[in-house]
Design an enzyme around this catalytic site. Sequence first.
Site, mmCIF file in Angstrom:
data_model
loop_
_atom_site.group_PDB
_atom_site.id
_atom_site.type_symbol
_atom_site.label_atom_id
_atom_site.label_comp_id
_atom_site.label_asym_id
_atom_site.label_seq_id
_atom_site.Cartn_x
_atom_site.Cartn_y
_atom_site.Cartn_z
ATOM 1 N N THR A 1 7.320 10.831 -3.541
ATOM 2 C CA THR A 1 8.094 9.594 -3.511
ATOM 3 C C THR A 1 8.974 9.435 -4.749
ATOM 4 O OG1 THR A 1 7.833 7.183 -3.634
ATOM 5 C CG2 THR A 1 6.033 8.485 -4.497
ATOM 6 N N GLU B 1 9.079 6.805 -6.344
ATOM 7 C CA GLU B 1 8.413 5.841 -7.233
ATOM 8 C C GLU B 1 7.798 6.500 -8.469
ATOM 9 O OE1 GLU B 1 5.994 2.860 -5.448
ATOM 10 O OE2 GLU B 1 7.282 2.667 -3.700
HETATM 11 P P1 NAD Z 1 1.304 6.327 6.253
HETATM 12 O O1 NAD Z 1 0.409 5.452 5.451
HETATM 13 O O2 NAD Z 1 2.067 5.747 7.402
HETATM 14 O O3 NAD Z 1 0.488 7.571 6.843
HETATM 15 C C1 NAD Z 1 -0.451 8.266 6.089
HETATM 16 C C2 NAD Z 1 -1.248 9.167 7.036
HETATM 17 O O4 NAD Z 1 -2.199 9.905 6.244
HETATM 18 C C3 NAD Z 1 -2.051 8.401 8.081
HETATM 19 O O5 NAD Z 1 -1.932 9.010 9.341
HETATM 20 C C4 NAD Z 1 -3.490 8.489 7.579
HETATM 21 O O6 NAD Z 1 -4.465 8.456 8.604
HETATM 22 C C5 NAD Z 1 -3.469 9.830 6.864
HETATM 23 N N1 NAD Z 1 -4.492 9.917 5.800
HETATM 24 C C6 NAD Z 1 -4.737 9.005 4.824
HETATM 25 N N2 NAD Z 1 -5.760 9.415 4.057
HETATM 26 C C7 NAD Z 1 -6.141 10.621 4.553
HETATM 27 C C8 NAD Z 1 -7.144 11.565 4.172
HETATM 28 N N3 NAD Z 1 -7.967 11.324 3.133
HETATM 29 N N4 NAD Z 1 -7.248 12.703 4.880
HETATM 30 C C9 NAD Z 1 -6.424 12.951 5.932
HETATM 31 N N5 NAD Z 1 -5.482 12.085 6.340
HETATM 32 C C10 NAD Z 1 -5.336 10.939 5.663
HETATM 33 O O7 NAD Z 1 2.283 7.002 5.199
HETATM 34 P P2 NAD Z 1 3.838 7.359 5.318
HETATM 35 O O8 NAD Z 1 4.633 6.165 4.965
HETATM 36 O O9 NAD Z 1 4.067 8.055 6.602
HETATM 37 O O10 NAD Z 1 3.969 8.390 4.093
HETATM 38 C C11 NAD Z 1 3.693 9.779 4.286
HETATM 39 C C12 NAD Z 1 3.907 10.499 2.976
HETATM 40 O O11 NAD Z 1 5.245 10.321 2.532
HETATM 41 C C13 NAD Z 1 3.037 9.979 1.824
HETATM 42 O O12 NAD Z 1 2.634 11.082 1.051
HETATM 43 C C14 NAD Z 1 3.951 9.064 1.030
HETATM 44 O O13 NAD Z 1 3.572 9.025 -0.319
HETATM 45 C C15 NAD Z 1 5.277 9.765 1.213
HETATM 46 N N6 NAD Z 1 6.478 8.892 1.163
HETATM 47 C C16 NAD Z 1 6.557 7.769 1.914
HETATM 48 C C17 NAD Z 1 7.741 7.001 1.905
HETATM 49 C C18 NAD Z 1 7.890 5.763 2.745
HETATM 50 O O14 NAD Z 1 8.898 5.067 2.610
HETATM 51 N N7 NAD Z 1 6.976 5.444 3.644
HETATM 52 C C19 NAD Z 1 8.798 7.395 1.079
HETATM 53 C C20 NAD Z 1 8.672 8.550 0.295
HETATM 54 C C21 NAD Z 1 7.505 9.308 0.360
HETATM 55 O O1 DAU Z 2 10.253 4.330 -2.516
HETATM 56 C C1 DAU Z 2 9.400 5.016 -1.657
HETATM 57 C C2 DAU Z 2 8.191 4.176 -1.348
HETATM 58 O O2 DAU Z 2 8.621 3.123 -0.503
HETATM 59 C C3 DAU Z 2 7.055 4.963 -0.704
HETATM 60 O O3 DAU Z 2 6.588 5.921 -1.602
HETATM 61 C C4 DAU Z 2 5.901 4.020 -0.308
HETATM 62 O O4 DAU Z 2 4.902 4.745 0.369
HETATM 63 C C5 DAU Z 2 6.476 2.949 0.606
HETATM 64 O O5 DAU Z 2 5.465 2.042 0.951
HETATM 65 C C6 DAU Z 2 7.627 2.220 -0.068
HETATM 66 O O6 DAU Z 2 7.174 1.425 -1.193
HETATM 67 P P1 DAU Z 2 7.736 -0.058 -1.483
HETATM 68 O O7 DAU Z 2 6.735 -0.777 -2.269
HETATM 69 O O8 DAU Z 2 9.143 -0.004 -1.961
HETATM 70 O O9 DAU Z 2 7.794 -0.592 0.054
HETATM 71 P P2 DAU Z 2 7.334 -1.990 0.735
HETATM 72 O O10 DAU Z 2 7.823 -1.941 2.142
HETATM 73 O O11 DAU Z 2 5.911 -2.292 0.487
HETATM 74 O O12 DAU Z 2 8.225 -3.050 -0.064
HETATM 75 C C7 DAU Z 2 9.635 -2.957 -0.108
HETATM 76 C C8 DAU Z 2 10.130 -4.094 -0.987
HETATM 77 O O13 DAU Z 2 9.894 -5.343 -0.319
HETATM 78 C C9 DAU Z 2 9.423 -4.195 -2.327
HETATM 79 O O14 DAU Z 2 10.356 -4.615 -3.311
HETATM 80 C C10 DAU Z 2 8.372 -5.287 -2.110
HETATM 81 C C11 DAU Z 2 9.044 -6.210 -1.103
HETATM 82 N N1 DAU Z 2 8.137 -6.910 -0.156
HETATM 83 C C12 DAU Z 2 7.230 -6.168 0.529
HETATM 84 C C13 DAU Z 2 6.367 -6.772 1.413
HETATM 85 C C14 DAU Z 2 5.340 -5.961 2.172
HETATM 86 C C15 DAU Z 2 8.254 -8.269 0.046
HETATM 87 O O15 DAU Z 2 9.118 -8.934 -0.565
HETATM 88 N N2 DAU Z 2 7.401 -8.869 0.929
HETATM 89 C C16 DAU Z 2 6.460 -8.185 1.616
HETATM 90 O O16 DAU Z 2 5.691 -8.802 2.406
#
Ligand code: NAD
Ligand code: DAU
Length: 352
Positions: A134, A136
């Site tokens: 990520t 972050e």
């Molecule tokens: P998510 O929370 O939707 O999915 C995570 C998945 O991992 C789930 O299916 C869960 O069951 C599985 N999991 C969790 N713990 C586990 C374990 N101990 N063993 C096996 N499986 C396990 O997450 P996502 O948003 O799809 O993110 C996927 C990856 O991408 C993560 O590594 C996250 O850090 C990274 N990422 C996410 C974002 C985003 O915006 N969502 C952005 C950049 C990077």
């Molecule tokens: O930047 C990549 C990351 O983006 C990933 O690595 C993380 O897995 C993913 O969850 C996401 O993190 P954020 O914390 O940026 O995403 P989130 O959707 O939780 O929040 C987005 C923004 O919105 C953040 O500034 C917090 C704010 N927020 C979030 C929630 C859930 C609100 O204002 N209200 C809310 O209820």
Amino acid sequence: MSAQRNILITGGAGFIGSHVVRRFVTKYPNYRIINLDALTYAGNLENLRDVEKASNYVFVKADICDAEALTKVFKGYALDGVVHLAAESHVDRSITDPLSFVRTNVFGTVTLLNAAREAWKGSMEGKRFYHVSTDEVYGSLHDDGLFLETTPYDPQSPYSASKAASDHFVRAYGNTYKLPFVLSNCSNNYGSHHFPEKLIPLMINNIRNNKPLPVYGKGENVRDWLWVEDHASAIDTIFHTGRNGETYNIGGHNEWKNIDLVHLLCGIMDRKLGRAEGESAKLITYVTDRAGHDLRYAIDAGKIERELGWKPSITFEVGLERTVDWYIANTEWLDHVTSGAYLHYYEAQYAR
Ligand code: NAD
Ligand code: DAU
């Protein structure tokens, strides 16, 4: 036709993982795709209904902290590639329960690295460990500047600290044991099958249910949004053509202040639900800020574009419209994932 390969995708039942699994299963019929997922609250096999019967797809329910289960999978399927997405992914949950993040994101990743190292110790030729991370890990930006691959790590939340630690371990295994790896750091994703604890699906779900829209602090935090299928295409590109040992930043060049994004969503939902203009925005409620809330993330995705020719395929306007349409057409999915444990989580998170 691509060569035969056995690829392990971890976390394939989650949001991004399910898009990556779908892409690999359909685009590479010669690959056997093994989706290993523990099915935590965030994992949902409903996300993969359309590919679950494909002959080149296998699901294994296992935890990445379970070394024995991993060894069995590496041996049983003669794996030659790993795309590692399994993680605890929600910042708010990391604030209330940091140890779960250390367990899965750090201990789990190292357990997986050990399994790959052991299985591939005879020859690393043609093997690849892809770690999905990520933006972050780079910390928080002020009003200007962009994260580059060379930006020093400065994680600010337990979630980003755990992801940063996992990134360090992947590079350390590359250096120490010559494990062939690639790594990417991506900005915020949005799209279908996104668990409604995250901003965009949570807001869509609350708007449709006429519930308050909880905006943290003043809503001035900025995120750089990328359509999840473009992240999946970037992962595909890096997995196949990225240079060994390299890191690639992935982003949408698409920065939005949270409050502006919530207003945009309210406008789209008013139109789709036949509500009067401005009706949904009345639900906006400012709530206590997230502890240690990072102000701004923004990615410079120049390296992946220059070196590998990847860039986002659609605009935010198109992607957001598609996303809203998906949630409106899949209210059953939303109802299903927001029943049960979600209600307890929601109460605890937003009652403060
Ligand atoms: P998510 O929370 O939707 O999915 C995570 C998945 O991992 C789930 O299916 C869960 O069951 C599985 N999991 C969790 N713990 C586990 C374990 N101990 N063993 C096996 N499986 C396990 O997450 P996502 O948003 O799809 O993110 C996927 C990856 O991408 C993560 O590594 C996250 O850090 C990274 N990422 C996410 C974002 C985003 O915006 N969502 C952005 C950049 C990077
Ligand atoms: O930047 C990549 C990351 O983006 C990933 O690595 C993380 O897995 C993913 O969850 C996401 O993190 P954020 O914390 O940026 O995403 P989130 O959707 O939780 O929040 C987005 C923004 O919105 C953040 O500034 C917090 C704010 N927020 C979030 C929630 C859930 C609100 O204002 N209200 C809310 O209820």
